[in-house]
Design a protein around this motif. Structure first.
Motif, short mmCIF file in Angstrom:
data_model
loop_
_atom_site.label_atom_id
_atom_site.label_comp_id
_atom_site.label_asym_id
_atom_site.label_seq_id
_atom_site.Cartn_x
_atom_site.Cartn_y
_atom_site.Cartn_z
N THR A 24 -41.24 -62.68 -15.66
CA THR A 24 -40.16 -62.61 -14.69
C THR A 24 -40.33 -61.33 -13.89
N TYR A 25 -39.86 -61.34 -12.67
CA TYR A 25 -40.05 -60.20 -11.79
C TYR A 25 -38.74 -59.86 -11.08
N ASP A 26 -38.69 -58.66 -10.60
CA ASP A 26 -37.50 -58.20 -9.90
C ASP A 26 -37.95 -57.49 -8.63
N THR A 27 -37.49 -58.00 -7.50
CA THR A 27 -37.79 -57.37 -6.23
C THR A 27 -36.72 -57.76 -5.23
N SER A 28 -36.51 -56.89 -4.27
CA SER A 28 -35.56 -57.19 -3.21
C SER A 28 -36.29 -57.61 -1.93
N ASP A 29 -37.62 -57.55 -1.96
CA ASP A 29 -38.40 -57.93 -0.79
C ASP A 29 -38.57 -59.43 -0.68
N GLN A 30 -38.78 -59.89 0.53
CA GLN A 30 -38.99 -61.32 0.76
C GLN A 30 -40.46 -61.70 0.64
N SER A 31 -41.33 -60.74 0.91
CA SER A 31 -42.76 -61.02 0.92
C SER A 31 -43.44 -60.27 -0.22
N TYR A 32 -44.06 -61.02 -1.10
CA TYR A 32 -44.74 -60.41 -2.25
C TYR A 32 -45.76 -61.39 -2.79
N GLY A 33 -46.64 -60.86 -3.61
CA GLY A 33 -47.64 -61.68 -4.26
C GLY A 33 -47.56 -61.50 -5.76
N LEU A 34 -47.86 -62.55 -6.48
CA LEU A 34 -47.83 -62.50 -7.95
C LEU A 34 -49.22 -62.86 -8.47
N PHE A 35 -49.67 -62.11 -9.44
CA PHE A 35 -51.02 -62.26 -9.99
C PHE A 35 -50.96 -62.38 -11.51
N TRP A 36 -51.96 -63.05 -12.04
CA TRP A 36 -52.20 -63.03 -13.47
C TRP A 36 -53.64 -62.57 -13.69
N TYR A 37 -53.77 -61.68 -14.69
CA TYR A 37 -55.08 -61.18 -15.09
C TYR A 37 -55.27 -61.42 -16.57
N LYS A 38 -56.53 -61.59 -16.93
CA LYS A 38 -56.92 -61.74 -18.33
C LYS A 38 -57.75 -60.53 -18.73
N GLN A 39 -57.46 -59.99 -19.89
CA GLN A 39 -58.24 -58.85 -20.38
C GLN A 39 -58.78 -59.18 -21.78
N PRO A 40 -60.05 -59.57 -21.86
CA PRO A 40 -60.66 -59.80 -23.19
C PRO A 40 -60.79 -58.50 -23.95
N SER A 41 -61.25 -58.60 -25.16
CA SER A 41 -61.39 -57.39 -25.99
C SER A 41 -62.41 -56.41 -25.40
N TYR A 90 -53.02 -60.94 -21.57
CA TYR A 90 -52.74 -61.48 -20.25
C TYR A 90 -51.65 -60.64 -19.59
N PHE A 91 -51.95 -60.23 -18.36
CA PHE A 91 -51.00 -59.39 -17.62
C PHE A 91 -50.53 -60.11 -16.36
N CYS A 92 -49.24 -60.03 -16.14
CA CYS A 92 -48.63 -60.49 -14.91
C CYS A 92 -48.44 -59.27 -14.01
N ALA A 93 -48.67 -59.43 -12.71
CA ALA A 93 -48.54 -58.30 -11.80
C ALA A 93 -47.95 -58.77 -10.47
N MET A 94 -47.36 -57.84 -9.77
CA MET A 94 -46.74 -58.16 -8.49
C MET A 94 -47.13 -57.11 -7.46
N ARG A 95 -47.27 -57.58 -6.24
CA ARG A 95 -47.53 -56.65 -5.14
C ARG A 95 -46.61 -56.99 -4.00
N GLU A 96 -45.96 -55.99 -3.47
CA GLU A 96 -45.05 -56.19 -2.35
C GLU A 96 -45.75 -55.80 -1.06
N VAL A 97 -45.47 -56.53 -0.01
CA VAL A 97 -46.00 -56.20 1.31
C VAL A 97 -44.88 -56.42 2.33
N PRO A 98 -44.96 -55.77 3.49
CA PRO A 98 -46.01 -54.83 3.86
C PRO A 98 -45.70 -53.41 3.42
N GLY A 99 -46.67 -52.57 3.64
CA GLY A 99 -46.39 -51.15 3.55
C GLY A 99 -46.49 -50.52 2.19
N THR A 100 -47.05 -51.22 1.22
CA THR A 100 -47.20 -50.58 -0.07
C THR A 100 -48.54 -50.95 -0.66
#
Lengths: 115, 115
Positions: A24-41, A90-100
């Protein structure tokens, strides 16, 4: 403040079964991206899948799909037909745009696939 | 193929030593990042660079500095290593950040132990 929450520190799944990793994510921006990454040992972070905030269709990449529920601010990763090689963090990540430049990461979920 | 390399996979240093962690990317990316990864805390941004000689502090810059003299190389410096800097360090790069779907590419990580 922007935040990513992964509430499952660890999970087990039987080989060949499907598994859902919560994000789950929390943001007040309208434009953002959500990513999933895998990290093996081995340690390297591997990009799995991306979902844009304006995408109406759920993203899919092979056995990975992202269950995007914008109103609930959730972006769960679904792995179908689990394989032993899926055992990883497994990591979930978010990126907000623009300007960050910042990518906000969750604390991760360790998945163990059982034979 | 996209590649981010880090100078060491494992490093052991003594308290008070000056430590250099090197990261090189071959993708001509403008942006480079240093993260620290600790169990239960996810990835935390230490420093970010968006151009040669340009840098910005992330969330946990205390005790660290960075250097970017060439576009492809981004160095993390621990001026006087302390035991609480024992951690996994991940370098990442990405191209333009105006597009929310621009994923980061990660190096293999450096596991640093400070004794």
């Amino acid at each position: 403040a922007q935040k990513i929450t992964q509430t499952q520190p660890g999970m087990f799944v039987q080989e060949k079964e499907a598994v859902t990793l919560d994000c789950t994510y929390d943001t007040s921006d309208q434009s953002y991206g959500l990513f999933w990454y895998k990290q093996p040992s081995s340690g390297e972070m591997i990009f799995l899948i991306y979902q844009g905030s304006y995408d109406e269709q759920n993203a899919t990449e092979g056995r990975y799909s992202l269950n995007f529920q914008k109103a609930r601010k959730s972006a769960n990763l679904v792995i179908s037909a689990s394989q032993l090689g899926d055992s990883a963090m497994y990591f979930c990540a978010m990126r907000e745009v623009p300007g960050t430049y910042k990518y906000i990461f969750g604390t991760g979920t360790r998945l163990k696939v059982l034979a | 193929d996209v590649k981010v390399t880090q100078s060491s996979r494992y490093l052991v240093k003594r308290t008070g030593e000056k430590v250099f962690l090197e990261c090189v990317q071959d993708m001509d990316h403008e942006n480079m990042f240093w993260y620290r990864q600790d169990p239960g805390l996810g990835l935390r941004l230490i420093y970010f660079s968006y151009d040669v000689k340009m840098k910005e502090k992330g969330d946990i810059p205390e005790g660290y500095s960075v250097s970017r003299e060439k576009k492809e190389r981004f160095s993390l410096i621990l001026e006087s290593a302390s035991t609480n800097q024992t951690s996994m360090y991940l370098c990442a790069s990405t191209s333009l950040w105006e597009y929310e779907g621009d994923t980061q590419y990660f190096g293999p990580g450096t596991r640093l132990t400070v004794l």
